[in-house]
Design a protein around this motif. Structure first.
Motif, PDB file in Angstrom:
ATOM      1  N   ALA A  20     -32.096  -2.939 -12.662  1.00  0.00           N
ATOM      2  CA  ALA A  20     -33.175  -3.312 -11.684  1.00  0.00           C
ATOM      3  C   ALA A  20     -32.715  -3.991 -10.385  1.00  0.00           C
ATOM      4  O   ALA A  20     -33.156  -3.931  -9.064  1.00  0.00           O
ATOM      5  CB  ALA A  20     -34.029  -4.610 -12.283  1.00  0.00           C
ATOM      6  N   ASN A  21     -31.421  -4.691 -10.481  1.00  0.00           N
ATOM      7  CA  ASN A  21     -30.949  -5.386  -9.433  1.00  0.00           C
ATOM      8  C   ASN A  21     -30.299  -4.085  -8.431  1.00  0.00           C
ATOM      9  O   ASN A  21     -30.570  -4.209  -7.291  1.00  0.00           O
ATOM     10  CB  ASN A  21     -29.816  -6.351  -9.777  1.00  0.00           C
ATOM     11  CG  ASN A  21     -30.074  -7.525 -10.543  1.00  0.00           C
ATOM     12  OD1 ASN A  21     -31.417  -7.794 -10.397  1.00  0.00           O
ATOM     13  ND2 ASN A  21     -29.428  -8.222 -11.137  1.00  0.00           N
ATOM     14  N   MET A  22     -29.640  -3.126  -9.180  1.00  0.00           N
ATOM     15  CA  MET A  22     -28.954  -2.141  -8.572  1.00  0.00           C
ATOM     16  C   MET A  22     -29.973  -1.166  -7.804  1.00  0.00           C
ATOM     17  O   MET A  22     -29.810  -0.053  -6.878  1.00  0.00           O
ATOM     18  CB  MET A  22     -28.159  -1.292  -9.290  1.00  0.00           C
ATOM     19  CG  MET A  22     -26.891  -2.266  -9.651  1.00  0.00           C
ATOM     20  SD  MET A  22     -25.829  -1.369 -10.715  1.00  0.00           S
ATOM     21  CE  MET A  22     -25.108  -0.303  -9.655  1.00  0.00           C
ATOM     22  N   CYS A  41     -32.116  -4.807   1.290  1.00  0.00           N
ATOM     23  CA  CYS A  41     -32.018  -6.413   0.502  1.00  0.00           C
ATOM     24  C   CYS A  41     -30.436  -6.519   0.093  1.00  0.00           C
ATOM     25  O   CYS A  41     -30.076  -7.597   0.100  1.00  0.00           O
ATOM     26  CB  CYS A  41     -32.816  -6.404  -0.750  1.00  0.00           C
ATOM     27  SG  CYS A  41     -34.663  -6.179  -0.347  1.00  0.00           S
ATOM     28  N   GLN A  42     -29.974  -5.468  -0.461  1.00  0.00           N
ATOM     29  CA  GLN A  42     -28.576  -5.744  -1.145  1.00  0.00           C
ATOM     30  C   GLN A  42     -27.633  -5.837  -0.109  1.00  0.00           C
ATOM     31  O   GLN A  42     -26.666  -6.622  -0.371  1.00  0.00           O
ATOM     32  CB  GLN A  42     -28.139  -4.573  -2.018  1.00  0.00           C
ATOM     33  CG  GLN A  42     -29.226  -4.051  -3.287  1.00  0.00           C
ATOM     34  CD  GLN A  42     -28.477  -3.037  -4.133  1.00  0.00           C
ATOM     35  OE1 GLN A  42     -27.322  -3.148  -4.346  1.00  0.00           O
ATOM     36  NE2 GLN A  42     -29.339  -2.218  -4.434  1.00  0.00           N
ATOM     37  N   ILE A  43     -27.529  -5.075   0.950  1.00  0.00           N
ATOM     38  CA  ILE A  43     -26.479  -5.432   1.997  1.00  0.00           C
ATOM     39  C   ILE A  43     -26.448  -6.658   2.543  1.00  0.00           C
ATOM     40  O   ILE A  43     -25.269  -7.195   2.643  1.00  0.00           O
ATOM     41  CB  ILE A  43     -26.297  -4.165   3.146  1.00  0.00           C
ATOM     42  CG1 ILE A  43     -26.025  -2.726   2.213  1.00  0.00           C
ATOM     43  CG2 ILE A  43     -25.484  -4.374   4.060  1.00  0.00           C
ATOM     44  CD1 ILE A  43     -26.057  -1.592   2.941  1.00  0.00           C
ATOM     45  N   ARG A  79     -27.968  -7.518 -24.562  1.00  0.00           N
ATOM     46  CA  ARG A  79     -28.375  -6.667 -23.552  1.00  0.00           C
ATOM     47  C   ARG A  79     -28.569  -7.237 -22.025  1.00  0.00           C
ATOM     48  O   ARG A  79     -29.456  -8.313 -21.958  1.00  0.00           O
ATOM     49  CB  ARG A  79     -29.573  -5.972 -24.095  1.00  0.00           C
ATOM     50  CG  ARG A  79     -29.589  -5.271 -25.388  1.00  0.00           C
ATOM     51  CD  ARG A  79     -30.880  -4.597 -25.791  1.00  0.00           C
ATOM     52  NE  ARG A  79     -31.182  -3.415 -24.717  1.00  0.00           N
ATOM     53  CZ  ARG A  79     -32.354  -3.002 -24.737  1.00  0.00           C
ATOM     54  NH1 ARG A  79     -33.261  -3.287 -25.445  1.00  0.00           N
ATOM     55  NH2 ARG A  79     -32.479  -2.071 -23.762  1.00  0.00           N
ATOM     56  N   GLN A  80     -28.213  -6.547 -21.003  1.00  0.00           N
ATOM     57  CA  GLN A  80     -28.394  -6.975 -19.841  1.00  0.00           C
ATOM     58  C   GLN A  80     -28.699  -5.772 -19.055  1.00  0.00           C
ATOM     59  O   GLN A  80     -29.017  -5.971 -17.557  1.00  0.00           O
ATOM     60  CB  GLN A  80     -27.116  -7.775 -19.171  1.00  0.00           C
ATOM     61  CG  GLN A  80     -26.801  -8.886 -19.802  1.00  0.00           C
ATOM     62  CD  GLN A  80     -25.661  -9.826 -19.156  1.00  0.00           C
ATOM     63  OE1 GLN A  80     -25.853 -10.204 -18.029  1.00  0.00           O
ATOM     64  NE2 GLN A  80     -24.557  -9.819 -19.704  1.00  0.00           N
ATOM     65  N   ARG A 126     -22.005  -1.602  -7.230  1.00  0.00           N
ATOM     66  CA  ARG A 126     -22.146  -2.595  -8.226  1.00  0.00           C
ATOM     67  C   ARG A 126     -21.620  -3.829  -8.047  1.00  0.00           C
ATOM     68  O   ARG A 126     -22.017  -4.875  -8.212  1.00  0.00           O
ATOM     69  CB  ARG A 126     -21.354  -1.975  -9.414  1.00  0.00           C
ATOM     70  CG  ARG A 126     -21.764  -2.531 -10.840  1.00  0.00           C
ATOM     71  CD  ARG A 126     -20.934  -2.152 -11.911  1.00  0.00           C
ATOM     72  NE  ARG A 126     -20.749  -0.884 -12.237  1.00  0.00           N
ATOM     73  CZ  ARG A 126     -20.310  -0.237 -13.377  1.00  0.00           C
ATOM     74  NH1 ARG A 126     -19.417  -0.968 -14.242  1.00  0.00           N
ATOM     75  NH2 ARG A 126     -20.348   1.093 -13.513  1.00  0.00           N
ATOM     76  N   ILE A 127     -20.260  -3.746  -7.454  1.00  0.00           N
ATOM     77  CA  ILE A 127     -19.370  -4.971  -7.132  1.00  0.00           C
ATOM     78  C   ILE A 127     -20.197  -6.025  -6.256  1.00  0.00           C
ATOM     79  O   ILE A 127     -20.340  -7.132  -6.421  1.00  0.00           O
ATOM     80  CB  ILE A 127     -18.029  -4.764  -6.617  1.00  0.00           C
ATOM     81  CG1 ILE A 127     -17.406  -3.795  -7.880  1.00  0.00           C
ATOM     82  CG2 ILE A 127     -17.244  -6.135  -6.609  1.00  0.00           C
ATOM     83  CD1 ILE A 127     -16.967  -4.535  -9.145  1.00  0.00           C
TER      84      ILE A 127
END
Length: 415
Positions: free
Chosen positions: A92-94, A100-102, A85-86, A194-195
């Motif tokens: 949580a990451n998404m 933060c992500q961009i 399981r991940q 996601r990518i």
């Protein structure tokens, strides 16, 4: 083709244990169990077997499983299908703020460009390089559309409505944020989020830094060691599809650290990486951890690594050596991987194949889904059938002919 590892590939399997390592997919254990059940029903259209797919059992935060019973006229196989399981980590990451992500995703894109990694990816696989660039450009386009919308709003407010420049700037900023949020569902639907969320974390892992993948790798390795020591299966298959093709080798390499006798005693251990994107990260010259893992598996005779590749899947590296191709010289000790070239056209009806041709992700998932017809590569038969994976990979057509129309197996030790 690397094919030196010739240890026991012909014995009939009666008990199998699969440890499945998913790619960067938030649907998790429940989604993959449902996918497996749907594929299994399709599989039974061309394999007349008695079967039972058990319910999903959540064992811990790290593992889930389901059991599968399959029998033909003269054979029977019990499969325990563990799912590493991940999904909690991926979700949580998404869920992190986009601010933060961009920047993190843009740094990844810039790193690939400035280090020449993107050029190396293009040289290794033109189609994969184009797809990777597409997702990078989609992110930039998403940001550009939001900025353009904000700028137009500010310009209109200042020049046509006569508002002060400061107020016009605030209006433009608000509109830009609104445009960005309005386009977010489309970015999700096109896998842009996601990518671009996945690759920065993958690069962090590849460089040997502490990463979100460390915990599932450790859990998977300990599970693999426990299963091997229990000696309750004839064959253990660690499957790493897509992004799992990066993590699954690390699971096996860590398991070898925990138990150097892994694969030397007890059941055969097979690492199967269908549709792996590992070269996409391994081609980064700073990916020292990935290089160490791949070299370790490449020279380990107690493990059979089979890397399945398909031309029709643009999200994998076709006809590519995943060891020397990423710059590893394993020398004369090298015995892995066995590269298995898979033809989706031999697995799918022509009409269905043409329908899927431009559905990139559905085609990519064909590696772990049922076919329309019998073929040497059939994921359900690989994990549930009586023939070892190695035999399918080495002598697929011959093995397929060993099954009668009613699924009677006429191979060695079949009775």
């Amino acid at each position: 083709m690397i094919a030196k590892n010739n240890g026991g590939g012909d014995a009939v399997i009666r008990r199998r244990h699969v440890i499945y390592v998913e790619g960067y997919d938030p649907q998790g254990a429940e989604g993959y169990h449902n996918l497996f059940q749907r594929s299994f029903r399709r599989f039974l259209n061309y394999w007349p077997l008695k079967t039972n797919v058990g319910e999903l059992r959540i064992d811990s935060d790290a593992l889930a499983h389901w059991d599968i019973e399959v029998s033909g006229p003269n054979w029977q196989v019990s499969t325990r299908y563990d799912f590493l399981r991940q999904e909690q980590m991926i979700l949580a990451n998404m869920a992190e703020p986009m601010w933060c992500q961009i920047p993190r995703a843009l740094r990844w894109s810039l790193t690939y460009l400035l280090t020449g990694t993107l050029i190396r990816v293009y040289r290794a696989s033109l189609q994969y390089g184009l797809v990777l660039t597409l997702f990078q450009l989609l992110l930039i386009g998403w940001l550009g559309a939001a900025v353009l919308g904000g700028w137009l709003a500010a310009w209109y407010a200042i020049h046509f409505l006569g508002v002060p420049a400061l107020l016009g700037g605030l209006i433009g900023f608000a509109v830009a944020i609104g445009c960005f949020k309005l386009l977010h569902p489309l970015a999700d639907r096109w896998f842009v989020v996601r990518i671009n969320n996945h690759w920065p974390h993958l690069l962090k892992y590849a460089r040997g830094e502490a990463s979100c993948f460390d915990r599932p790798i450790e859990a998977g390795a300990r599970r693999l060691v426990a299963v091997a020591r229990a000696n309750g299966a004839d064959e253990i298959i660690v499957v790493g599809h897509s992004g799992g093709g990066v993590i699954a080798p690390a699971v096996v390499a860590r398991a070898l650290e925990l138990d150097p006798d892994l694969g030397r005693r007890g059941p055969r251990v097979v690492l199967l990486t269908p549709g792996s994107l590992m070269p996409g990260i391994g081609l980064h010259r700073g990916a020292t951890r990935v290089h160490t893992v791949i070299e370790r598996i490449a020279i380990e005779p107690s493990i059979l690594w089979i890397d399945a590749q398909a031309r029709a899947d643009v999200l994998n590296f076709f006809e590519f050596d995943p060891v020397s191709g990423i710059g590893i010289d394993a020398g004369t000790r090298r015995c892995n991987p066995l590269i298995w070239i898979v033809r989706f056209r031999d697995m799918l009806a022509s009409k269905f194949f043409n329908k899927l041709r431009w559905n990139l992700f559905r085609m990519h998932y064909q590696f772990i889904m049922a076919n329309d017809m019998r073929a040497p590569y059939d994921y359900i038969m690989l994990v549930c059938g009586p023939v070892p994976v190695e035999q399918w990979a080495r002598r697929g057509q011959e093995t397929l002919r060993a099954f009668a129309e009613d699924a009677t197996y006429r191979g060695p030790d079949s009775r």
